[in-house]
Design an enzyme around this catalytic site. Structure first.
Site, PDB file in Angstrom:
ATOM      1  N   THR A   1     -15.529  58.639  58.622  1.00 31.46           N
ATOM      2  CA  THR A   1     -15.206  59.943  58.470  1.00 31.46           C
ATOM      3  C   THR A   1     -13.893  59.883  57.667  1.00 31.46           C
ATOM      4  OG1 THR A   1     -16.091  60.550  60.662  1.00 31.46           O
ATOM      5  CG2 THR A   1     -15.220  62.524  59.293  1.00 31.46           C
ATOM      6  N   THR A   2     -12.956  59.215  58.236  1.00 36.70           N
ATOM      7  CA  THR A   2     -11.651  59.273  57.683  1.00 36.70           C
ATOM      8  C   THR A   2     -11.701  58.543  56.169  1.00 36.70           C
ATOM      9  OG1 THR A   2     -10.868  58.737  59.964  1.00 36.70           O
ATOM     10  CG2 THR A   2      -9.240  58.386  57.940  1.00 36.70           C
TER      11      THR A   2
ATOM     12  N   LYS B   1     -17.712  54.587  70.104  1.00 37.31           N
ATOM     13  CA  LYS B   1     -16.596  55.334  69.700  1.00 37.31           C
ATOM     14  C   LYS B   1     -16.712  56.600  70.159  1.00 37.31           C
ATOM     15  CE  LYS B   1     -13.794  56.755  65.515  1.00 37.31           C
ATOM     16  NZ  LYS B   1     -13.933  57.095  64.182  1.00 37.31           N
TER      17      LYS B   1
ATOM     18  N   ILE C   1      -9.863  53.500  68.246  1.00 41.92           N
ATOM     19  CA  ILE C   1     -10.074  53.533  66.831  1.00 41.92           C
ATOM     20  C   ILE C   1      -9.204  54.696  66.146  1.00 41.92           C
ATOM     21  CG2 ILE C   1     -11.777  53.864  64.872  1.00 41.92           C
ATOM     22  CD1 ILE C   1     -13.919  52.302  66.928  1.00 41.92           C
TER      23      ILE C   1
ATOM     24  N   TYR D   1     -21.400  56.335  67.553  1.00 41.04           N
ATOM     25  CA  TYR D   1     -20.071  57.370  67.265  1.00 41.04           C
ATOM     26  C   TYR D   1     -20.504  58.603  67.654  1.00 41.04           C
ATOM     27  CZ  TYR D   1     -16.324  59.592  64.461  1.00 41.04           C
ATOM     28  OH  TYR D   1     -15.289  60.416  64.036  1.00 41.04           O
TER      29      TYR D   1
ATOM     30  N   TYR E   1     -25.378  68.344  62.326  1.00 42.79           N
ATOM     31  CA  TYR E   1     -25.981  69.373  61.779  1.00 42.79           C
ATOM     32  C   TYR E   1     -27.533  69.662  62.204  1.00 42.79           C
ATOM     33  CZ  TYR E   1     -27.188  72.669  58.163  1.00 42.79           C
ATOM     34  OH  TYR E   1     -27.583  74.032  57.387  1.00 42.79           O
TER      35      TYR E   1
ATOM     36  N   ARG F   1     -17.848  67.363  65.457  1.00 35.12           N
ATOM     37  CA  ARG F   1     -18.262  67.353  64.095  1.00 35.12           C
ATOM     38  C   ARG F   1     -19.627  67.472  64.029  1.00 35.12           C
ATOM     39  NH1 ARG F   1     -14.503  65.902  60.211  1.00 35.12           N
ATOM     40  NH2 ARG F   1     -12.426  64.759  60.927  1.00 35.12           N
TER      41      ARG F   1
END
Lengths: 296, 296, 296, 296
Positions: free
Chosen positions: B45-46, B163, B204, B135, B109, B140
């Site tokens: 994402t980063t 993660k 992380i 993840y 989503y 999110r």
């Protein structure tokens, strides 16, 4: 400064006739000291204070101080959501020999704002002969004392600490922004280890009624530089802590203590003692054959 | 088993013309290795992956592996909310030399249930030449992978870790209930210390772009038995971490890196680069005169 | 101004071979028009858009417009969390004959701030040949478009409305602060009645696949001045609506439609079709003997 | 059955010397009846009950019944988080001439479970000479009475209704599953319209101190079949309602009433009266030049 890392928020034992059972209280207190408690909150939420009368509380605090007899620090619950009443009751309790601090909860239910909280605690502190410990527990009160309010109140000479039940970021902020002699405790057993690591004084514990020795070992491992063992113990304790709050507190703790011979009796309404089905589920969650054998 | 405690979820630098800036990527990568990162998530994402095209991702992962050149473990982001697409893309990425693991996010989503998550990850794992890292980031995705789902998926030979971005109780549960070689990382910088203590592999990190040395020192202090210093560093880091997420990530990190000469460029829409006012507020929150001097 | 009070966010039927089933789509569309739908969202979340390829979406929208053939307004889903991609895809879809509006979701997962949202929607609106409808659904996107951002965007000539999935206070605020021709729809079936009463255009519904006639009657009762009957119908619908979202949408709706002979097929991963146990529970929650008989 | 749609949870006016101001109470009561209130909750949260002594409450309820003198139904607050105390106080209050019902809040702070709630309300109902109204307000109590618990308690002959402060789905469920003569009120002004429409008895209101006429008009418009006007009024009221709770209640309402000449005095600690800055902000949010002119 409070020189104690594990304090137990001790339950109030009741006899079959519904009165406070002081023999059971003494036996339990000795057990808690033996298993690592360095102090106590008497008359906290865990002590079913909402159901104790004024006179019961005064007698409970007086006799408890005699039982402890210098073997640990004593913090007595005196708060309510009525400032006038809290001020008077705290002043009264603060005169009881052996009571070291007063635990004053953020007013619940009527939901003051930060300005109202400051007025409340300032008024109470002014009349108390012992320093106050703020009790910040939004899950019960419906309102959160902001970090900066805690910091501001920490400057009051008669406010000596906080029992904090929010998240670790808040906890760290308060430790960082208050003087070293301000006593920052977590009131969440699940944060016992982390709170100590980031500079808190320690934990005001409910789980220590059952797992005092394990919490003691956890802290001692940490002090000895063995973070892995401390971490293993925290990981062991976490599901037990969760289980001890799966029914309204202190009914699970009382059920375990009763099963283990401490004769602490029933809860007072509106809290019910566990029924058999609940006891079985609790035992299973504690990883034990039955509540009598629930241990570390 | 991943033998790395601090991995950086590295940003994607862009040139003025909007293309990926590989020179900046190399410079930043070297800096991160120098300040304690033992590995990377690329294309997380980063890394603004939602805005990278398929071809950009393939080139980015390929060249990044060449830049790292064995100096750290590499986990490449390959997930989406479309199982078919994720399966194919993960398989493709898993063929890139130097990619050690694929980071596969819980579908966002469209909100699958636990059964759907198991089907998704099982399908992806089957076609991948490298093991997957799950993840789990409900903030999110809008949906939480349950602890027991992580545990179940951990038994898949081609799923090597998670993660985790939920609370510490979940983290502890997963560490407790998975094999020792299952790699449990926190994706929350604020949990970096606690996650390590309770048996996680490490963190992380996003904050390591700026505070890599402090996170390194924190972990090394812990390993050396000095929990107080580790705790002090965590308390120092916490408000900085919060600040680095006060605007949509990775815009704050990019702003700091740009100010410090790393030329990582702007963010792609819908994420905007910080404006001057935001930069000033960020600097102040980082306790620095300006972003160029934000440091440990 | 959209002259339609009930729009169905229509599912995408799939054949056994996994391709879109246009015959089933036609049959279902006719049924929906017959039971009170005055328009459609095609390619929304309910349409499993995350799992449709670019080419599938273009074909779906093209042929759906031919099926509807002027019998209702058509809003086509074109949004993603990549501004560049959304701009191009919206522009492309806006050229399809019969597509009246484009539904553009607030970017999910990468969590832009209000400034980023404005930049995103402004960029997309600029290139679109049809007006946009904003889709504000924090439970899926992880981020909330603020009321004032909706109001600001409503001034863009090419942004014609919003599908709002937050609380009624927000809904009322937006109705109050936007022009009368701005189309404010609720995307929450549970708010269908209240949204209409406080001045919204109506509802973009999922439940209308099964309970279209009841929603039609509810609105018509309200128009006729019979608020009690409208209220009774809302109270009847509420638990059904809840049931239709007890498993990941659109699997419950598809299960009911399949049971009733509409041959809409399975869901695509990561959404699974209901298993037999889930179907039985769903039927029970819908107050029906089985899914085939679930009705108003 | 309570034949009243708008009840005001009336504030307790205080004189400068801190005692209850019965003249102000009478003036205010008349005003509320004139502007559409058909009944009252006396000694609710809005009445600052946590700060009233036992004797004050008895006098307040006694004299208030004389003031109302049959012009509206009266529900008197008698609840606490101590079952024993609540039982006795409710029995005592139920003997006061003119008190029609007792409002008994779900125990706050000590967080009983559903079984404990049932035991609590059953015990209180048994000793009361007037029927109880349950007060379910999780935002203050920290615990939610489940819908099915309300339904179960509704079968107790001496439990006549509920003041519900959760969401509309819960409200609808309770209306649907209880007998027609069970009085389901919303305690949320923001739900006043919707609660009526789905079959509730009406609203127990705080906003009616200031906007009683508008709430009256809203309900009367609805009864007359003009849902649009009712909806317009709800939309008008919503931001005002929000404003009246932007500071701890009842300080905003008291500030307005004082500005309008009702001489209701200050709040008691821990609730503070508004300062000048807060008054100005409140006026602005109420859309008024100053608090004296805040009106519909």
């Amino acid at each position: 400064m409070i020189n104690a890392d594990i304090l137990t928020a001790i339950i109030t034992p009741f006899s079959d006739d519904g009165t406070i059972n002081f023999d059971a209280l003494e036996k339990l207190t000795n057990h808690l000291i033996d298993t690592g408690s360095k102090g106590f909150v008497i008359g906290g939420t865990t002590g079913e204070t909402p159901t104790l009368s004024h006179d019961e509380k005064i007698e409970l605090y007086t006799r408890f101080a005699q039982i402890v007899d210098g073997r640990g620090v004593i913090i007595a619950g005196t708060g309510s959501n009525n400032t006038f009443e809290t001020t008077h009751f705290t002043a009264e309790v603060s005169q009881i020999p052996g009571i070291d601090y007063a635990l004053v909860v953020v007013p619940y239910y009527n939901k003051p704002d930060q300005r109202g909280m400051i007025a409340h605690f300032t008024a109470v502190a002014e009349q108390s002969s012992v320093p106050l410990i703020i009790y910040n527990i939004p899950g019960r009160t419906g309102v959160t004392m902001a970090n900066d309010t805690v910091v501001e109140l920490s400057k009051n000479e008669n406010i000596a600490g906080v029992k904090q039940c929010t998240d670790m970021a808040d906890f760290e902020y308060i430790v960082e922004h208050t003087d070293d002699d301000f006593n920052v405790f977590t009131g969440e057993d699940a944060q016992a280890l982390f709170a100590k690591i980031v500079g808190g004084r320690g934990v005001i514990s409910v789980a220590s009624h059952v797992y005092g020795q394990e919490i003691r070992d956890m802290y001692d491992s940490l002090y000895a530089g063995n973070y892995q063992k401390a971490g293993d113990l925290m990981r062991f304790l976490s599901p037990k802590i969760k289980a001890l709050f799966m029914y309204p507190s202190p009914s699970p703790v009382k059920a375990v203590l009763n099963a283990q011979g401490y004769e602490v009796g029933d809860c007072r309404l509106p809290i019910l003692s566990l029924n058999d089905e609940e006891k079985a589920i609790l035992a299973q969650r504690l990883g034990a054959r039955d509540l009598a054998s629930a241990k570390g």
